[in-house]
Scaffold this motif. Structure first.
Motif, PDB file in Angstrom:
ATOM      1  N   ARG A   1     -37.198 -21.263-139.866  1.00  0.00           N
ATOM      2  CA  ARG A   1     -36.269 -20.132-139.738  1.00  0.00           C
ATOM      3  C   ARG A   1     -35.133 -20.426-138.775  1.00  0.00           C
ATOM      4  O   ARG A   1     -34.468 -19.522-138.267  1.00  0.00           O
ATOM      5  N   GLY A   2     -34.917 -21.716-138.505  1.00  0.00           N
ATOM      6  CA  GLY A   2     -33.763 -22.106-137.703  1.00  0.00           C
ATOM      7  C   GLY A   2     -34.004 -22.139-136.211  1.00  0.00           C
ATOM      8  O   GLY A   2     -33.052 -22.263-135.443  1.00  0.00           O
ATOM      9  N   VAL A   3     -35.257 -22.045-135.800  1.00  0.00           N
ATOM     10  CA  VAL A   3     -35.587 -22.073-134.374  1.00  0.00           C
ATOM     11  C   VAL A   3     -36.220 -23.419-134.036  1.00  0.00           C
ATOM     12  O   VAL A   3     -37.092 -23.906-134.773  1.00  0.00           O
ATOM     13  N   SER A   4     -35.786 -24.006-132.945  1.00  0.00           N
ATOM     14  CA  SER A   4     -36.423 -25.227-132.454  1.00  0.00           C
ATOM     15  C   SER A   4     -36.446 -25.203-130.930  1.00  0.00           C
ATOM     16  O   SER A   4     -35.532 -24.666-130.286  1.00  0.00           O
ATOM     17  N   ALA A   5     -37.499 -25.757-130.362  1.00  0.00           N
ATOM     18  CA  ALA A   5     -37.684 -25.797-128.905  1.00  0.00           C
ATOM     19  C   ALA A   5     -38.046 -27.210-128.501  1.00  0.00           C
ATOM     20  O   ALA A   5     -38.941 -27.819-129.107  1.00  0.00           O
ATOM     21  N   THR A   6     -37.366 -27.740-127.484  1.00  0.00           N
ATOM     22  CA  THR A   6     -37.672 -29.068-126.971  1.00  0.00           C
ATOM     23  C   THR A   6     -38.282 -28.947-125.582  1.00  0.00           C
ATOM     24  O   THR A   6     -37.726 -28.275-124.703  1.00  0.00           O
TER      25      THR A   6
ATOM     26  N   GLY B   1     -25.923 -16.569-138.664  1.00  0.00           N
ATOM     27  CA  GLY B   1     -26.660 -17.778-138.996  1.00  0.00           C
ATOM     28  C   GLY B   1     -26.282 -18.994-138.183  1.00  0.00           C
ATOM     29  O   GLY B   1     -26.840 -20.080-138.394  1.00  0.00           O
ATOM     30  N   LYS B   2     -25.339 -18.854-137.245  1.00  0.00           N
ATOM     31  CA  LYS B   2     -24.914 -19.988-136.423  1.00  0.00           C
ATOM     32  C   LYS B   2     -25.933 -20.248-135.324  1.00  0.00           C
ATOM     33  O   LYS B   2     -26.267 -19.365-134.550  1.00  0.00           O
ATOM     34  N   ARG B   3     -26.425 -21.491-135.261  1.00  0.00           N
ATOM     35  CA  ARG B   3     -27.415 -21.856-134.262  1.00  0.00           C
ATOM     36  C   ARG B   3     -26.740 -22.306-132.968  1.00  0.00           C
ATOM     37  O   ARG B   3     -25.727 -23.006-132.990  1.00  0.00           O
ATOM     38  N   GLU B   4     -27.313 -21.881-131.851  1.00  0.00           N
ATOM     39  CA  GLU B   4     -26.846 -22.309-130.534  1.00  0.00           C
ATOM     40  C   GLU B   4     -28.062 -22.540-129.646  1.00  0.00           C
ATOM     41  O   GLU B   4     -29.120 -21.911-129.819  1.00  0.00           O
TER      42      GLU B   4
ATOM     43  N   GLU C   1     -44.034 -19.471-137.445  1.00  0.00           N
ATOM     44  CA  GLU C   1     -43.041 -19.092-138.441  1.00  0.00           C
ATOM     45  C   GLU C   1     -42.568 -17.646-138.295  1.00  0.00           C
ATOM     46  O   GLU C   1     -41.697 -17.194-139.030  1.00  0.00           O
ATOM     47  N   GLN C   2     -43.134 -16.925-137.346  1.00  0.00           N
ATOM     48  CA  GLN C   2     -42.662 -15.566-137.035  1.00  0.00           C
ATOM     49  C   GLN C   2     -41.678 -15.578-135.866  1.00  0.00           C
ATOM     50  O   GLN C   2     -41.374 -14.544-135.281  1.00  0.00           O
ATOM     51  N   ASN C   3     -41.196 -16.778-135.511  1.00  0.00           N
ATOM     52  CA  ASN C   3     -40.251 -16.945-134.399  1.00  0.00           C
ATOM     53  C   ASN C   3     -40.848 -16.512-133.061  1.00  0.00           C
ATOM     54  O   ASN C   3     -40.157 -15.944-132.214  1.00  0.00           O
ATOM     55  N   GLN C   4     -42.124 -16.795-132.890  1.00  0.00           N
ATOM     56  CA  GLN C   4     -42.767 -16.527-131.611  1.00  0.00           C
ATOM     57  C   GLN C   4     -42.938 -17.843-130.851  1.00  0.00           C
ATOM     58  O   GLN C   4     -43.637 -18.747-131.308  1.00  0.00           O
ATOM     59  N   LEU C   5     -42.280 -17.922-129.703  1.00  0.00           N
ATOM     60  CA  LEU C   5     -42.442 -19.069-128.812  1.00  0.00           C
ATOM     61  C   LEU C   5     -43.400 -18.648-127.704  1.00  0.00           C
ATOM     62  O   LEU C   5     -43.101 -17.742-126.927  1.00  0.00           O
ATOM     63  N   LYS C   6     -44.554 -19.326-127.649  1.00  0.00           N
ATOM     64  CA  LYS C   6     -45.580 -18.959-126.681  1.00  0.00           C
ATOM     65  C   LYS C   6     -45.760 -20.073-125.658  1.00  0.00           C
ATOM     66  O   LYS C   6     -45.776 -21.255-126.010  1.00  0.00           O
ATOM     67  N   ILE C   7     -45.915 -19.669-124.403  1.00  0.00           N
ATOM     68  CA  ILE C   7     -46.222 -20.597-123.320  1.00  0.00           C
ATOM     69  C   ILE C   7     -47.512 -20.118-122.679  1.00  0.00           C
ATOM     70  O   ILE C   7     -47.628 -18.943-122.304  1.00  0.00           O
ATOM     71  N   GLU C   8     -48.482 -21.022-122.574  1.00  0.00           N
ATOM     72  CA  GLU C   8     -49.762 -20.661-121.975  1.00  0.00           C
ATOM     73  C   GLU C   8     -50.110 -21.655-120.884  1.00  0.00           C
ATOM     74  O   GLU C   8     -50.059 -22.869-121.101  1.00  0.00           O
ATOM     75  N   TYR C   9     -50.472 -21.138-119.721  1.00  0.00           N
ATOM     76  CA  TYR C   9     -50.928 -21.954-118.605  1.00  0.00           C
ATOM     77  C   TYR C   9     -52.403 -21.657-118.334  1.00  0.00           C
ATOM     78  O   TYR C   9     -52.807 -20.489-118.265  1.00  0.00           O
ATOM     79  N   ARG C  10     -53.184 -22.728-118.172  1.00  0.00           N
ATOM     80  CA  ARG C  10     -54.585 -22.619-117.770  1.00  0.00           C
ATOM     81  C   ARG C  10     -54.830 -23.594-116.628  1.00  0.00           C
ATOM     82  O   ARG C  10     -54.303 -24.711-116.646  1.00  0.00           O
ATOM     83  N   ALA C  11     -55.629 -23.179-115.654  1.00  0.00           N
ATOM     84  CA  ALA C  11     -55.906 -24.046-114.513  1.00  0.00           C
ATOM     85  C   ALA C  11     -57.319 -23.823-114.004  1.00  0.00           C
ATOM     86  O   ALA C  11     -57.835 -22.696-114.031  1.00  0.00           O
TER      87      ALA C  11
END
Length: 378
Positions: A48-53, A71-74, A179-189
């Motif tokens: 869906r046009g989302v990318s994370a590095t 629709g323009k990606r930034e 694919e629902q455009n959910q970016l999740k960050i999880e920390y465990r320690a």
């Protein structure tokens, strides 16, 4: 506006696209450390046009690309294009911050009857773990997955006494994109001795796009909190939470940041040169995530809802960029060019017995989850 209404509004405004069969994760090298160690990078991409590095230095979100209403990606994360910037002038760009995120007064706290000190790096106080916190170390990539959910997991083992903190702490950071455009960050320690832990992510958002002349002060923010934590003039909490009603800290209704961020009539704004405070979402860590904030950039239509299991939200309005940081594509970062929303426990919690505890004992698992539900509204 209650949480359910906010969520329904966001979902109704989301642009619907046909999902791909699977999200993808690709590994590459972002550069080399001065000692020659390679710095891994993993890019997560959906249909869906989302990318994370994500880069291994600081387990950091280096870039996040998302489309606007045309629709323009930034890229909506400010930071650096190359490793050299992160090494030469680290600014916590997208980084994992810890062991104890936020500030500890005078870099000193008492724990189980013993006084510990950690290096000061923010005026008289310790900030985000000290002079060499989790943001400045090289993490190990332990797992990369493609599939319905693409993900990367990184690990760092902080030895006993690291930056003055007790116990060997083993931390995992997992970034995932679906694919629902959910970016999740999880920390465990986990730890082998009683210690203190408060880990968060320091992503700098400009939903208009990196280098946009609009900056982030036109972003419209909603925070469902009726209390916030006032501080002294060094940003250390005064030990109490107060009502946001009738103050510039009331974001219970959608509010443009720039409308009040320079209101010098409130000494709290003067102390922080803008917003750099904790909003009280709850009184304890919860088993499931709850809404922390909703952010929209009206011109592009880009936005996100932030959900987490944490009780506090540190909202920072990018007050200390002074034109000396040259970032992506040669852009000079200025005050208000980006904002930070950090789900976490409260600042200076090791010294504040009334705040939710940051204690972690052997046999327990510290967990901080945050989900950015990305959307584009027309």
């Amino acid at each position: 506006m209650n949480r359910a209404t906010i969520l329904a509004t966001a979902l109704a405004a989301t642009v619907v696209a046909s999902p791909a069969l699977a999200a993808d994760a690709k590994r590459s090298t972002f550069g080399k450390m001065p000692d020659g160690r390679p710095v891994a990078a993993v890019t997560l991409t959906n249909g869906r046009g989302v990318s994370a590095t994500v880069i291994a230095l600081g387990a950091s979100l280096q870039a996040l690309w998302m489309p606007d209403k045309a629709g323009k990606r930034e890229d909506v994360q400010i930071g650096y294009d190359t490793l050299d910037g992160y090494l030469a002038k680290p600014e916590f760009f997208g980084a994992t911050v810890g062991r104890v995120a936020n500030r500890i007064a005078k870099g000193r706290f008492t724990f189980d009857g013993r006084t510990y000190t950690t290096p000061v790096n923010n005026g008289p106080n310790s900030l985000h773990g000290g002079t060499k916190g989790f943001d400045k170390v090289l993490w190990e990539v332990t797992d990369v997955k493609s599939g319905p959910v693409a993900s990367v997991t990184l690990r760092y083992v902080s030895p006993d006494g690291d930056m003055g903190y007790p116990g060997t702490l083993t931390t995992y950071a997992t970034y995932s994109l679906d694919e629902q455009n959910q970016l999740k960050i999880e920390y465990r320690a986990t730890t082998d001795r009683p210690t203190v832990v408060n880990i968060s992510n320091h992503a700098y958002w400009n939903l208009a796009g990196v280098g946009s002349p609009r900056g982030a002060m036109g972003h419209v923010v909603t925070i469902p909190a009726d209390r916030y934590t006032p501080t002294d003039d060094t940003s250390i909490p005064l030990g109490r939470n107060v009502s946001v009603a009738g103050t510039v800290f009331d974001f219970r209704k959608p509010t443009t940041i720039g409308n009040r961020v320079r209101d010098g009539r409130d000494p709290q704004i003067v102390y922080g040169r803008g917003y750099d405070h904790n909003w009280v979402i709850g009184d304890a860590v919860t088993p499931t995530e709850h809404l922390m904030a909703r952010v929209v950039e009206p011109v592009s239509g880009r936005g996100y809802e932030l959900w987490s299991n944490q009780p506090g939200l540190q909202f920072y309005s990018g007050n200390f960029f002074d034109g000396t940081v040259v970032g992506k594509k040669g852009h000079i970062y200025r005050m208000g060019d980006a904002i930070v929303m950090e789900p976490q426990l409260f600042p200076d919690a090791p010294n504040q017995p009334r705040f939710p505890s940051v204690r972690l004992d052997p046999g327990q698992t510290y967990r901080n989850t945050m989900t950015y539900k990305l959307f584009t509204q027309r």
